[in-house]
Design a protein around this motif. Sequence first.
Motif, PDB file in Angstrom:
ATOM      1  N   ILE A  36       0.601  -1.772   0.525  1.00  0.00           N
ATOM      2  CA  ILE A  36       0.594   0.071   0.012  1.00  0.00           C
ATOM      3  C   ILE A  36       0.662   1.433  -0.123  1.00  0.00           C
ATOM      4  CG2 ILE A  36      -0.178   0.045   2.417  1.00  0.00           C
ATOM      5  CD1 ILE A  36      -3.482   0.723   1.847  1.00  0.00           C
ATOM      6  N   ASN A  37       0.627   2.419  -0.724  1.00  0.00           N
ATOM      7  CA  ASN A  37       1.281   3.191  -0.761  1.00  0.00           C
ATOM      8  C   ASN A  37       0.626   4.874   0.226  1.00  0.00           C
ATOM      9  OD1 ASN A  37      -0.612   4.603  -2.367  1.00  0.00           O
ATOM     10  ND2 ASN A  37       0.771   4.343  -4.281  1.00  0.00           N
ATOM     11  N   GLN A  38       1.759   5.782   0.315  1.00  0.00           N
ATOM     12  CA  GLN A  38       0.649   6.830   0.874  1.00  0.00           C
ATOM     13  C   GLN A  38      -0.456   6.881   0.531  1.00  0.00           C
ATOM     14  OE1 GLN A  38       4.497   6.951   0.314  1.00  0.00           O
ATOM     15  NE2 GLN A  38       4.865   7.094   2.644  1.00  0.00           N
ATOM     16  N   LYS A  39      -0.977   7.552  -0.780  1.00  0.00           N
ATOM     17  CA  LYS A  39      -2.033   7.810  -0.893  1.00  0.00           C
ATOM     18  C   LYS A  39      -3.130   6.196  -0.794  1.00  0.00           C
ATOM     19  CE  LYS A  39      -0.755  10.795  -4.568  1.00  0.00           C
ATOM     20  NZ  LYS A  39       0.115  10.389  -6.073  1.00  0.00           N
ATOM     21  N   GLY A  40      -2.896   5.341  -0.284  1.00  0.00           N
ATOM     22  CA  GLY A  40      -3.728   4.203   0.156  1.00  0.00           C
ATOM     23  C   GLY A  40      -4.225   3.126  -0.762  1.00  0.00           C
ATOM     24  N   ARG A  41      -3.229   3.496  -2.313  1.00  0.00           N
ATOM     25  CA  ARG A  41      -3.556   2.494  -3.470  1.00  0.00           C
ATOM     26  C   ARG A  41      -2.669   0.881  -3.190  1.00  0.00           C
ATOM     27  NH1 ARG A  41      -2.868   4.148  -9.838  1.00  0.00           N
ATOM     28  NH2 ARG A  41      -2.806   1.127 -10.188  1.00  0.00           N
ATOM     29  N   LYS A  42      -3.309   0.151  -3.207  1.00  0.00           N
ATOM     30  CA  LYS A  42      -3.209  -1.421  -3.035  1.00  0.00           C
ATOM     31  C   LYS A  42      -2.360  -1.718  -4.554  1.00  0.00           C
ATOM     32  CE  LYS A  42      -5.799  -3.112   0.180  1.00  0.00           C
ATOM     33  NZ  LYS A  42      -6.601  -4.261   0.685  1.00  0.00           N
ATOM     34  N   LEU A  43      -0.722  -2.461  -4.065  1.00  0.00           N
ATOM     35  CA  LEU A  43      -0.014  -1.990  -5.590  1.00  0.00           C
ATOM     36  C   LEU A  43       0.867  -3.998  -4.866  1.00  0.00           C
ATOM     37  CD1 LEU A  43       1.292   0.804  -6.548  1.00  0.00           C
ATOM     38  CD2 LEU A  43      -0.413   0.038  -7.588  1.00  0.00           C
ATOM     39  N   ARG A  44       0.382  -4.731  -6.519  1.00  0.00           N
ATOM     40  CA  ARG A  44       0.940  -5.881  -6.544  1.00  0.00           C
ATOM     41  C   ARG A  44       3.034  -6.438  -7.046  1.00  0.00           C
ATOM     42  NH1 ARG A  44      -0.376 -11.855  -7.712  1.00  0.00           N
ATOM     43  NH2 ARG A  44       0.521 -11.109 -10.090  1.00  0.00           N
ATOM     44  N   PHE A  45       3.462  -6.233  -6.585  1.00  0.00           N
ATOM     45  CA  PHE A  45       5.228  -6.123  -6.493  1.00  0.00           C
ATOM     46  C   PHE A  45       5.803  -7.626  -6.171  1.00  0.00           C
ATOM     47  CE2 PHE A  45       4.581  -1.711  -5.616  1.00  0.00           C
ATOM     48  CZ  PHE A  45       4.833  -1.554  -6.736  1.00  0.00           C
ATOM     49  N   TYR A  46       6.646  -7.444  -7.347  1.00  0.00           N
ATOM     50  CA  TYR A  46       7.654  -8.791  -6.871  1.00  0.00           C
ATOM     51  C   TYR A  46       8.433  -9.115  -5.464  1.00  0.00           C
ATOM     52  CZ  TYR A  46       7.193 -11.928 -11.096  1.00  0.00           C
ATOM     53  OH  TYR A  46       6.543 -12.013 -12.166  1.00  0.00           O
ATOM     54  N   LYS A  47       8.556  -9.722  -4.663  1.00  0.00           N
ATOM     55  CA  LYS A  47       8.955  -9.797  -3.405  1.00  0.00           C
ATOM     56  C   LYS A  47      10.669  -8.609  -3.711  1.00  0.00           C
ATOM     57  CE  LYS A  47       8.219 -12.541  -0.322  1.00  0.00           C
ATOM     58  NZ  LYS A  47       8.296 -13.351   1.131  1.00  0.00           N
ATOM     59  N   LYS A  48      11.381  -9.596  -4.837  1.00  0.00           N
ATOM     60  CA  LYS A  48      12.515  -9.089  -5.435  1.00  0.00           C
ATOM     61  C   LYS A  48      12.889  -7.745  -5.258  1.00  0.00           C
ATOM     62  CE  LYS A  48      12.294 -11.232  -9.713  1.00  0.00           C
ATOM     63  NZ  LYS A  48      12.875 -12.556 -10.483  1.00  0.00           N
ATOM     64  N   TRP A  49      11.562  -6.725  -5.970  1.00  0.00           N
ATOM     65  CA  TRP A  49      11.940  -5.346  -5.845  1.00  0.00           C
ATOM     66  C   TRP A  49      11.729  -4.523  -5.171  1.00  0.00           C
ATOM     67  CZ3 TRP A  49       8.498  -5.074 -10.693  1.00  0.00           C
ATOM     68  CH2 TRP A  49       8.607  -5.464 -12.147  1.00  0.00           C
ATOM     69  N   LEU A  50      11.551  -5.227  -4.196  1.00  0.00           N
ATOM     70  CA  LEU A  50      11.518  -4.347  -2.606  1.00  0.00           C
ATOM     71  C   LEU A  50      12.744  -3.921  -1.334  1.00  0.00           C
ATOM     72  CD1 LEU A  50       7.620  -5.237  -1.485  1.00  0.00           C
ATOM     73  CD2 LEU A  50       8.881  -3.477  -3.134  1.00  0.00           C
ATOM     74  N   ILE A  51      12.963  -3.430  -1.858  1.00  0.00           N
ATOM     75  CA  ILE A  51      14.400  -2.528  -0.865  1.00  0.00           C
ATOM     76  C   ILE A  51      13.893  -2.192   0.681  1.00  0.00           C
ATOM     77  CG2 ILE A  51      16.058  -3.290  -2.490  1.00  0.00           C
ATOM     78  CD1 ILE A  51      16.746  -0.383  -2.359  1.00  0.00           C
ATOM     79  N   PRO A  52      14.940  -1.945   1.650  1.00  0.00           N
ATOM     80  CA  PRO A  52      14.466  -1.549   2.806  1.00  0.00           C
ATOM     81  C   PRO A  52      14.835  -0.157   3.020  1.00  0.00           C
ATOM     82  CG  PRO A  52      15.104  -3.490   3.618  1.00  0.00           C
ATOM     83  CD  PRO A  52      15.431  -3.651   2.122  1.00  0.00           C
ATOM     84  N   ALA A  53      13.652   0.074   3.661  1.00  0.00           N
ATOM     85  CA  ALA A  53      13.714   2.250   3.309  1.00  0.00           C
ATOM     86  C   ALA A  53      14.884   2.489   4.393  1.00  0.00           C
ATOM     87  CB  ALA A  53      13.002   3.235   3.582  1.00  0.00           C
TER      88      ALA A  53
END
Length: 53
Positions: A36-53
Motif C-alpha cells: 500500500i502506498n501513501q495515497k492508500g492504493r494497493k499494488l502488487r510487486f515481486y518481493k525481490k523488487w522491494l528494498i528496505p527504506a
Amino acid sequence: MPSEYIVRVPKRYRSCKWNGMRVQIIEEDEAYAITINQKGRKLRFYKKWLIPA
C-alpha cells in the motif's frame, strides 16, 4: 508496525512511475507482496523488487 520499503523496478520494464516509491507491505506470499502506498492504493510487486527504506 509495518516498515517501509522502496520499489526498485528493473530498467527493462517501462513501469518506472512506481520506481523509488515508498510502500508498506500488508500481505505477502512466496514471490509477491501486496503493498500500500501513501495515497492508500494497493499494488502488487515481486518481493525481490522491494528494498528496505
